[in-house]
Write a protein that holds these residues in place. Sequence first.
Motif, mmCIF file in Angstrom:
data_model
loop_
_atom_site.group_PDB
_atom_site.id
_atom_site.type_symbol
_atom_site.label_atom_id
_atom_site.label_comp_id
_atom_site.label_asym_id
_atom_site.label_seq_id
_atom_site.Cartn_x
_atom_site.Cartn_y
_atom_site.Cartn_z
ATOM 1 N N PHE A 1 2.315 -6.528 -12.745
ATOM 2 C CA PHE A 1 3.736 -6.250 -12.541
ATOM 3 C C PHE A 1 4.162 -6.924 -11.236
ATOM 4 O O PHE A 1 3.845 -6.440 -10.142
ATOM 5 N N ASP A 2 4.895 -8.024 -11.365
ATOM 6 C CA ASP A 2 5.196 -8.857 -10.199
ATOM 7 C C ASP A 2 6.594 -8.592 -9.638
ATOM 8 O O ASP A 2 7.294 -9.515 -9.226
ATOM 9 N N TYR A 3 7.010 -7.341 -9.627
ATOM 10 C CA TYR A 3 8.313 -6.974 -9.095
ATOM 11 C C TYR A 3 8.136 -5.794 -8.138
ATOM 12 O O TYR A 3 7.097 -5.147 -8.099
ATOM 13 N N GLY A 4 9.194 -5.502 -7.375
ATOM 14 C CA GLY A 4 9.126 -4.377 -6.454
ATOM 15 C C GLY A 4 8.542 -4.770 -5.108
ATOM 16 O O GLY A 4 8.253 -5.937 -4.830
ATOM 17 N N MET A 5 8.342 -3.768 -4.263
ATOM 18 C CA MET A 5 7.814 -3.992 -2.922
ATOM 19 C C MET A 5 6.316 -4.261 -2.959
ATOM 20 O O MET A 5 5.607 -3.747 -3.838
ATOM 21 N N ASP A 6 5.859 -5.042 -2.016
ATOM 22 C CA ASP A 6 4.423 -5.219 -1.853
ATOM 23 C C ASP A 6 3.827 -3.896 -1.373
ATOM 24 O O ASP A 6 4.334 -3.301 -0.410
ATOM 25 N N GLU B 1 2.764 0.030 5.305
ATOM 26 C CA GLU B 1 2.940 -0.216 6.738
ATOM 27 C C GLU B 1 4.322 0.207 7.219
ATOM 28 O O GLU B 1 4.462 0.879 8.251
ATOM 29 N N GLN B 2 5.365 -0.166 6.455
ATOM 30 C CA GLN B 2 6.741 0.058 6.895
ATOM 31 C C GLN B 2 7.223 1.488 6.706
ATOM 32 O O GLN B 2 8.100 1.941 7.449
ATOM 33 N N MET B 3 6.689 2.203 5.721
ATOM 34 C CA MET B 3 7.171 3.541 5.412
ATOM 35 C C MET B 3 6.167 4.642 5.760
ATOM 36 O O MET B 3 6.525 5.615 6.421
ATOM 37 N N ILE B 4 4.931 4.489 5.346
ATOM 38 C CA ILE B 4 3.967 5.573 5.517
ATOM 39 C C ILE B 4 3.364 5.557 6.919
ATOM 40 O O ILE B 4 3.449 6.553 7.647
ATOM 41 N N VAL B 5 2.786 4.422 7.317
ATOM 42 C CA VAL B 5 2.229 4.331 8.671
ATOM 43 C C VAL B 5 3.328 4.537 9.708
ATOM 44 O O VAL B 5 3.143 5.263 10.693
ATOM 45 N N ALA B 6 4.489 3.929 9.472
ATOM 46 C CA ALA B 6 5.610 4.060 10.404
ATOM 47 C C ALA B 6 6.095 5.505 10.505
ATOM 48 O O ALA B 6 6.512 5.957 11.580
ATOM 49 N N ALA B 7 6.037 6.258 9.402
ATOM 50 C CA ALA B 7 6.449 7.667 9.430
ATOM 51 C C ALA B 7 5.509 8.491 10.290
ATOM 52 O O ALA B 7 5.932 9.439 10.968
#
Length: 287
Positions: free
Chosen positions: A133-138, A144-150
């Motif tokens: 499935f080659d769509y959506g966020m990596d 990194e941007q959502m979970i680690v950053a949270a």
Amino acid sequence: MGRYIQVEENVKIYVEDLGEGTPVIFLHGWPANHKMFEYQFSRLPANGYRCIGIDFRGFGKSDAPWESYSYDRLADDVRTVIDELGVTDATLFGFSMGGAVAIRYMARHNGHGVKSLVLAGAAAPVFTKRDDFDYGMDPEEFTEQMIVAAFEDRPKMLTKLGLQFTKTKTKAGMMIWLQSLCLQASHHGTVKAALSLREEDLRSDLSKIKVPTVIFHGAKDKICEPNLAKLTSEAIAGSRIVMFEQSGHAMMFDEQAKFNEELLLFLNTEDLLRRSEDIDHVNAVSK
């Protein structure tokens, strides 16, 4: 009117229930709560609709258990609310992650109590890329941007998310308000629901949706790219897409007037069709 509904022994879900008429059940996006729909709650009841807003577990005023943030569990919570309120012939409205949960609800509970479906900026069919499935966020980027950053600085993460969320960047007050809603969520609920966003796959659910469905999507969406809406529509028989050309992820803020107009058009059309079917059924029985 707000109330709490018991969904598990130690878990209560907050539900806002306003107005009378045909019910519309609102499922919010990550990591906000039902208050993000206040510009619909202030309009739909005047047009004969009952607005039911659910705060997912871990968000808004709902309880925040340590575990259980899968789409299955969130969909089961929605089922309990529908049964407790005795709702039938509702329109189920899901935005972003709420759209994903709405899809899982329709598949898992066979559309119980629901006569039509609205998916807005839905995190579907899959939110993150897969080998097939080659769509959506990596997925690594999302982690990194959502979970680690949270874990490191949740307010900073939400500020960055807000810059992608809506095109109304010049409306500072709106951005502050939206961030305040997201900060009402529990920290662990925010993280664990994000894990579900990253891992869940709805591709096998979509063909099970058998009710009239409209898909709202922003043409400039940077969170759920427009191709996701096309793939979702292709998999739901008879569904159609309404594209919001000047909108990012949150078209209810970017093009508020058009959004409310299109939502009411869909709701009114489905109500007319249902009434026509009811009349045809009565006439057939009386013959």
